[in-house]
Motif scaffolding. Structure first.
Motif, mmCIF file in Angstrom:
data_model
loop_
_atom_site.group_PDB
_atom_site.id
_atom_site.type_symbol
_atom_site.label_atom_id
_atom_site.label_comp_id
_atom_site.label_asym_id
_atom_site.label_seq_id
_atom_site.Cartn_x
_atom_site.Cartn_y
_atom_site.Cartn_z
ATOM 1 N N ALA A 174 0.801 -1.226 0.000
ATOM 2 C CA ALA A 174 0.000 0.000 0.000
ATOM 3 C C ALA A 174 0.836 1.279 0.000
ATOM 4 O O ALA A 174 0.539 2.214 -0.764
ATOM 5 C CB ALA A 174 -0.963 -0.012 1.192
ATOM 6 N N PRO A 175 1.873 1.401 0.852
ATOM 7 C CA PRO A 175 2.653 2.650 0.841
ATOM 8 C C PRO A 175 3.285 2.953 -0.519
ATOM 9 O O PRO A 175 3.236 4.098 -0.997
ATOM 10 C CB PRO A 175 3.719 2.399 1.909
ATOM 11 C CG PRO A 175 3.114 1.393 2.824
ATOM 12 C CD PRO A 175 2.316 0.498 1.937
ATOM 13 N N THR A 176 3.875 1.933 -1.146
ATOM 14 C CA THR A 176 4.503 2.151 -2.449
ATOM 15 C C THR A 176 3.457 2.469 -3.510
ATOM 16 O O THR A 176 3.672 3.327 -4.372
ATOM 17 C CB THR A 176 5.310 0.910 -2.870
ATOM 18 O OG1 THR A 176 6.241 0.574 -1.843
ATOM 19 C CG2 THR A 176 6.062 1.161 -4.170
ATOM 20 N N SER A 177 2.309 1.793 -3.437
ATOM 21 C CA SER A 177 1.223 2.078 -4.376
ATOM 22 C C SER A 177 0.738 3.511 -4.211
ATOM 23 O O SER A 177 0.433 4.188 -5.198
ATOM 24 C CB SER A 177 0.061 1.107 -4.146
ATOM 25 O OG SER A 177 0.443 -0.227 -4.430
ATOM 26 N N ALA A 178 0.680 3.986 -2.958
ATOM 27 C CA ALA A 178 0.245 5.360 -2.707
ATOM 28 C C ALA A 178 1.233 6.361 -3.288
ATOM 29 O O ALA A 178 0.839 7.370 -3.890
ATOM 30 C CB ALA A 178 0.078 5.585 -1.208
ATOM 31 N N VAL A 179 2.520 6.097 -3.117
ATOM 32 C CA VAL A 179 3.548 6.998 -3.652
ATOM 33 C C VAL A 179 3.472 7.047 -5.172
ATOM 34 O O VAL A 179 3.526 8.131 -5.773
ATOM 35 C CB VAL A 179 4.947 6.558 -3.189
ATOM 36 C CG1 VAL A 179 6.022 7.349 -3.923
ATOM 37 C CG2 VAL A 179 5.096 6.741 -1.686
ATOM 38 N N THR A 180 3.353 5.886 -5.802
ATOM 39 C CA THR A 180 3.256 5.878 -7.269
ATOM 40 C C THR A 180 1.965 6.543 -7.725
ATOM 41 O O THR A 180 1.921 7.142 -8.811
ATOM 42 C CB THR A 180 3.323 4.451 -7.821
ATOM 43 O OG1 THR A 180 2.277 3.649 -7.242
ATOM 44 C CG2 THR A 180 4.675 3.815 -7.526
ATOM 45 N N GLY A 219 -4.877 -3.788 -11.481
ATOM 46 C CA GLY A 219 -5.536 -3.497 -10.214
ATOM 47 C C GLY A 219 -5.859 -2.031 -10.025
ATOM 48 O O GLY A 219 -5.132 -1.153 -10.511
ATOM 49 N N LEU A 220 -6.926 -1.756 -9.293
ATOM 50 C CA LEU A 220 -7.299 -0.373 -9.026
ATOM 51 C C LEU A 220 -6.347 0.270 -8.021
ATOM 52 O O LEU A 220 -5.997 1.440 -8.149
ATOM 53 C CB LEU A 220 -8.743 -0.307 -8.515
ATOM 54 C CG LEU A 220 -9.817 -0.743 -9.517
ATOM 55 C CD1 LEU A 220 -11.207 -0.522 -8.931
ATOM 56 C CD2 LEU A 220 -9.670 -0.005 -10.841
ATOM 57 N N THR A 221 -5.926 -0.493 -7.001
ATOM 58 C CA THR A 221 -4.940 0.060 -6.070
ATOM 59 C C THR A 221 -3.574 0.177 -6.728
ATOM 60 O O THR A 221 -2.716 0.906 -6.241
ATOM 61 C CB THR A 221 -4.825 -0.814 -4.805
ATOM 62 O OG1 THR A 221 -4.363 -2.125 -5.165
ATOM 63 C CG2 THR A 221 -6.155 -0.932 -4.085
ATOM 64 N N ALA A 222 -3.376 -0.555 -7.830
ATOM 65 C CA ALA A 222 -2.110 -0.502 -8.569
ATOM 66 C C ALA A 222 -2.193 0.434 -9.762
ATOM 67 O O ALA A 222 -1.288 0.433 -10.607
ATOM 68 C CB ALA A 222 -1.713 -1.902 -9.042
ATOM 69 N N LEU A 223 -3.246 1.252 -9.846
ATOM 70 C CA LEU A 223 -3.400 2.137 -10.995
ATOM 71 C C LEU A 223 -2.234 3.112 -11.096
ATOM 72 O O LEU A 223 -1.745 3.399 -12.191
ATOM 73 C CB LEU A 223 -4.722 2.898 -10.891
ATOM 74 C CG LEU A 223 -5.120 3.741 -12.104
ATOM 75 C CD1 LEU A 223 -5.232 2.871 -13.348
ATOM 76 C CD2 LEU A 223 -6.452 4.451 -11.849
ATOM 77 N N GLY A 224 -1.775 3.625 -9.956
ATOM 78 C CA GLY A 224 -0.620 4.518 -9.985
ATOM 79 C C GLY A 224 0.629 3.821 -10.481
ATOM 80 O O GLY A 224 1.428 4.404 -11.236
ATOM 81 N N MET A 261 10.337 -0.766 -8.386
ATOM 82 C CA MET A 261 9.184 -0.614 -7.498
ATOM 83 C C MET A 261 8.994 -1.862 -6.638
ATOM 84 O O MET A 261 8.670 -1.764 -5.449
ATOM 85 C CB MET A 261 7.918 -0.343 -8.311
ATOM 86 C CG MET A 261 7.884 0.996 -9.000
ATOM 87 S SD MET A 261 6.360 1.192 -9.962
ATOM 88 C CE MET A 261 6.735 2.721 -10.819
ATOM 89 N N TYR A 262 9.184 -3.017 -7.262
ATOM 90 C CA TYR A 262 9.010 -4.260 -6.509
ATOM 91 C C TYR A 262 10.100 -4.404 -5.458
ATOM 92 O O TYR A 262 9.863 -4.932 -4.370
ATOM 93 C CB TYR A 262 9.016 -5.467 -7.446
ATOM 94 C CG TYR A 262 8.446 -6.691 -6.787
ATOM 95 C CD1 TYR A 262 7.070 -6.883 -6.730
ATOM 96 C CD2 TYR A 262 9.264 -7.638 -6.178
ATOM 97 C CE1 TYR A 262 6.530 -7.983 -6.091
ATOM 98 C CE2 TYR A 262 8.728 -8.738 -5.539
ATOM 99 C CZ TYR A 262 7.360 -8.902 -5.502
ATOM 100 O OH TYR A 262 6.815 -9.985 -4.847
ATOM 101 N N ALA A 263 11.290 -3.927 -5.772
ATOM 102 C CA ALA A 263 12.374 -3.988 -4.790
ATOM 103 C C ALA A 263 12.044 -3.149 -3.562
ATOM 104 O O ALA A 263 12.424 -3.488 -2.437
ATOM 105 C CB ALA A 263 13.681 -3.501 -5.425
ATOM 106 N N VAL A 264 11.314 -2.062 -3.770
ATOM 107 C CA VAL A 264 10.942 -1.179 -2.662
ATOM 108 C C VAL A 264 9.709 -1.685 -1.934
ATOM 109 O O VAL A 264 9.661 -1.700 -0.695
ATOM 110 C CB VAL A 264 10.698 0.260 -3.179
ATOM 111 C CG1 VAL A 264 10.176 1.151 -2.057
ATOM 112 C CG2 VAL A 264 11.978 0.835 -3.771
ATOM 113 N N GLY A 265 8.703 -2.115 -2.681
ATOM 114 C CA GLY A 265 7.421 -2.432 -2.053
ATOM 115 C C GLY A 265 6.815 -3.760 -2.440
ATOM 116 O O GLY A 265 5.592 -3.926 -2.366
#
Length: 352
Positions: free
Chosen positions: A10-16, A102-107, A161-165
């Motif tokens: 969630a945090p990384t998805s929010a940042v993106t 995904g909708l949460t992965a839209l960013g 991104m995957y490495a971070v989140g």
């Protein structure tokens, strides 16, 4: 490369998501400078065409397929800012209506598939045109290289991104190798589609291709049965490449082509998992994948609910998708173009 819910935390998805929103805001302002009364209608068509071609998965290796991302194509045809908006519209339609991405992965998806591909592709494209002659062949060749490099760039961005989140404990080095490796192969398909499309549009309406602005042609005369280049007079400029069809004809042809691709040709696309799906399954990235929030949508998985014939169901879904995307895209770009017109006040015009 549509990332589903659950791959990224969630945090990384929010940042993106913030990054994607910022990129869209900047692009809305930048698109005002790129769009005019001639190119605004083309931008909506480009979005619909990208939607249609993304339904055409092509095989790239044993058990793996790929499809167009579209960032390079959009950037070269209608400009980098407008290109980001084109791909973003496509991703939004796919996520909401077709449960694809995904909708949460839209960013995450907008950042990877719209921003990274467009920025990388256009930077490469402009760099190549600085050292190549301004000819149709050079523009087509530069579009091929730009599209080719944009796909592994997006794959690398996802890996970072995957490495971070990332939500599973996977060796990032192996993920990077697998992702970049398969997406280099997918990039060849992306480059081929992009170059063929750019070349086709340049052949009939070079004046509408953003990346071909300023394109010129040499005057030629037939001497003893052979065509010979005529050197321009001192101080004179070569003639601009002439248009061979009307804007209305080009738009109608593009729309019909998109409808045919999505409504008919898509039935024969590869059913193998795409590059991300294959890597996710092989490396265990998909262990915490979540069901899509609109998985019960009437158009989920590119089929029409309650239509039992697979060919008819997929074809109808494709046609609906093209129609919705061209309307949504055209509305966005018409609004951007209208905003540009209203920004030019009488005082501003007088001062100029």
């Amino acid at each position: 490369m549509h990332v589903p819910d659950g791959f990224i935390n969630a945090p990384t998805s929010a940042v993106t998501g913030v990054v994607a929103a910022g990129a869209i805001a900047v692009s809305l302002r930048g698109a005002r400078r790129e769009l005019d009364e001639r190119t605004a209608p083309l931008a909506g068509l480009v979005a619909a065409f990208i939607f249609a071609v993304q339904m055409l998965n092509f095989p790239v290796a044993a058990g793996t397929s790929g499809h167009l991302l579209g960032g390079a194509l959009a950037a070269i045809l209608v400009g980098p800012f407008t290109g980001i908006l084109c791909v973003s519209v496509v991703l939004l339609m796919q996520g909401i209506l077709f449960a694809d991405g995904g909708l949460t992965a839209l960013g995450v998806n907008i950042t990877n598939m719209a921003v990274v591909t467009t920025v990388v592709a256009y930077a490469v494209f402009r760099g190549l045109l600085k050292v190549l002659p301004r000819t149709p062949r050079s523009v087509t060749a530069a579009s091929f290289v730009a599209a080719l490099l944009s796909v592994p760039a997006a794959a690398l961005a996802f890996t970072l991104m995957y490495a971070v989140g990332g939500t599973t404990d996977v060796a990032i080095g192996k993920v990077a190798t697998a992702m970049v490796g398969v997406h280099v192969l997918i990039g060849i398909g992306e480059a081929t589609i992009t170059a063929l499309t750019v070349g086709a549009v340049i052949a009939v309406r070079p004046d509408l291709v953003y990346g071909a602005r300023g394109l010129q042609q040499k005057l030629r005369l037939r001497v003893n049965g052979e065509l010979v280049d005529v050197p321009p007079a001192e101080g004179a400029r070569p003639a601009p490449v002439a248009a061979r069809t009307s804007r209305r004809t080009l738009w109608a042809t593009g729309l019909v082509t998109s409808l045919v691709l999505a409504g008919f040709v898509s039935f024969y696309a590869s059913s193998s998992p795409d590059g991300l799906e294959k890597v996710a399954a092989d490396k265990g990235i998909d262990k915490k994948a979540e069901e899509h929030a609109v998985s019960d949508s009437p158009l989920a998985d590119y089929g029409v609910k309650d239509v039992t014939d697979a060919r008819l169901s997929g074809g109808l879904a494709g046609v609906i998708g093209v129609g919705v995307t061209v309307v949504a895209g055209s509305t966005v770009f018409w609004a951007v173009r209208r905003r540009q017109s209203t920004d030019v006040s009488p005082t501003t015009v007088e001062n100029v």
